[in-house]
Design a protein around this motif. Sequence first.
Motif, PDB file in Angstrom:
ATOM      1  N   GLN A 194      35.537  32.929  74.446  1.00  0.00           N
ATOM      2  CA  GLN A 194      36.468  32.021  73.305  1.00  0.00           C
ATOM      3  C   GLN A 194      36.260  32.886  72.064  1.00  0.00           C
ATOM      4  N   TYR A 221      29.907  28.109  72.124  1.00  0.00           N
ATOM      5  CA  TYR A 221      31.116  29.045  72.924  1.00  0.00           C
ATOM      6  C   TYR A 221      31.343  29.489  73.594  1.00  0.00           C
ATOM      7  N   LEU A 255      28.883  32.667  62.637  1.00  0.00           N
ATOM      8  CA  LEU A 255      29.050  31.293  62.965  1.00  0.00           C
ATOM      9  C   LEU A 255      29.983  30.838  63.017  1.00  0.00           C
ATOM     10  N   CYS A 256      31.219  30.536  62.497  1.00  0.00           N
ATOM     11  CA  CYS A 256      32.166  29.641  63.102  1.00  0.00           C
ATOM     12  C   CYS A 256      33.090  30.579  64.799  1.00  0.00           C
ATOM     13  N   ASN A 257      32.329  31.514  64.718  1.00  0.00           N
ATOM     14  CA  ASN A 257      32.982  32.653  65.494  1.00  0.00           C
ATOM     15  C   ASN A 257      31.714  31.469  66.975  1.00  0.00           C
ATOM     16  N   LEU A 279      38.590  34.346  69.385  1.00  0.00           N
ATOM     17  CA  LEU A 279      38.706  33.796  67.954  1.00  0.00           C
ATOM     18  C   LEU A 279      38.418  35.179  66.943  1.00  0.00           C
ATOM     19  N   SER A 325      31.505  34.369  59.400  1.00  0.00           N
ATOM     20  CA  SER A 325      32.822  34.508  61.136  1.00  0.00           C
ATOM     21  C   SER A 325      31.963  34.148  62.141  1.00  0.00           C
TER      22      SER A 325
END
Lengths: 319, 351
Positions: B197, B193, B77-79, B201, B75
């Motif tokens: 943001q 990011y 990494l992806c956030n 997320l 999470s």
Amino acid sequence: MHKIAPDIGYCISKVLRDYSVVIEPDVCLLLSSPLWLGMNISNGNAYVPVGKDIIAYLNPLFLESFSVNANCLFLPVRGNSQEHFTYLIKRLKNQRKTLVKLSGDVLERNDRLPDGAAVPVLGVIEHILEHPGSNGAVVDLVFSERSTLTLSEADFVKYWHSDTASKINTEWFTIIPSQGKLTWALIEQKLRAAFVRQYHHLRPNRGGVVTGSAVLEFLRSNLCQGTGRYGDPASHFYLWQTGKGIIHLRKGYAYALNKAEGMGPAVDVLQQGLLDSVRAWEDLYKVLDRDMTVRQLSDQYEVLIEKENKLIQNFKAFV
Amino acid sequence: MEAAIQTRVELNNYTHKPGGSCMVTALSGIYRYKGLNYSPEQIIGLGSGLQFAYGYDPEQKNYRIEFISSQLLYSLLCNTGTFGEEFEIVDNGEALSRMLDLLDEGMPVPVMLDPLYCEGLMKRTPKEFVAYIPSHMVVAVGYDLEERKVFLYDSPQLDLMTMDLDDFTTARCSGPTLPANRHIEFYFPDTLYPYAQSVKLAIGKVVQVFKYSEKHLAHKSGIEAIRRFAANVQNWRNIFTDEEIAGNARLFIMAVTNGHATKGAFRTQYSTFLREASALIGGDGYHASADAYQYLGRLWMEFQKQMLLLIRNPGAREVWKEDSDFHQLLDEIRDKEIAAIDLLEKELLKN
């Protein structure tokens, strides 16, 4: 994980069905925020998500992204020892399929990476049949709706390899869903998060790994200056031959957007932007397939840069 | 001329700040090393780390409980837009060689070790709980091949630790969670990011996990898990022996304190993250949610005391009677967890 057959939506969807969870392959594709453009121009041994001098068009974290977007548990395991293989058999006995990455040679694909290795593919291990006392098991694999394969255990292990970005490991993945009753409202929430992540993945970035339109700018700059790894126009021909899947993936994504039409007009604009981008990529291949001049290739890169940047703006509507 | 083989490397500019959760401390250190000064609370928040997961293993008659997400790394990494992979290398030599390569490149390496080899962790953990520690993450920051030493930072300790290379190799490939030789590699792009943001997320993911999870097979998460936990625990006296009750109470203590490393079931840290995020984002922010999670942190700490009572006396009448603090606390925790996530979702939609 720079290149994998773009039937990732099909493979993910198949694994979820073990848990009686139905998410259509197209929606799985969108939820994996898969679109990317990246190139590793760094030197050294530090980790980078893509192999050296390779064009990658699939987001290296597409499975992680799917799991985060779709609210699934993501369990990657890396290693192809006998113990790992035994574990896969045990999972199948429990009705649990596993995603696995194999050398593209398994499908006799023509795509080759610059070091001669075949582009890896993602598949699902559907069955492993054990023959006591014989030369090992037999493995049934599925890669897409129309592509299946049966391999001996020895062949399977041979193709069960790692990519050039990280030769030290071999990968297989488990995705466990947390939700079964997926209403449209929930899917829409997930898709919005997936589009936001997709927007950020496509943005240009510079550094050891250049991404988005910065890749095209880098190539164009090499070409126009006649210097660097891609100073020679012929090198672009070889580079992009391994990247033909980009058109297939983007077309697939554009088509999959039909499943998101309930999300309003921004989806139509996005779909149009993707199709424009696909046309520009097809034009690039037309230029590459004939004796192109530096000028022609450079002009085509300029068109692509414009389309890529416009596509990012289309995704921005969801941010 | 061949390049000289390096025999000693030490990443002196790695700043270690001791912390509770080993993984959170390690990730915070790695991000800080790359110029992103994320506190442990921010790592928990940006990694959508807030969790309540719960599962029952009928064969072993015990519960699995998580207060921090096992998916935190992915999470995070992806956030944030960071790249990374967790590696697991079967061959010991290959595993070591890869780690040395990364250190040569100036990248610290989070490595999983057998907890028994980690002195600080063993000192911190009461003996009766040691068997419940599944694994432990440290950060390798250097090596000396001539002296056969590895330099690393361990979450409970301030100072740089030195471990014998052979011990380190054994500690990597042994322990309760095999197959081993696990480490994480990262790539940080020039631009992550935007922070606001990432926050949105990350909170969105927590809301999804808590409000909309239905099943992980026997393993539940979020509100569904809290409901199930509250209902099941009140029934322990009827289904478990005293020994099993004490064992499950120990499992609970290990999960809620993350191995005696944290207080407040990570709710307190999540509250800090929400408060800091509010200050950065402006607008209405997440102030009310931050208050709700701070209160929940206190409730879980109270409940932890009740579980300690059960370890000492699994049949304690003051615990099992219907109107006990134990039962009332469980009911209040369940209700407040449900209210807190509803509020967080509302604030998320507003912001």
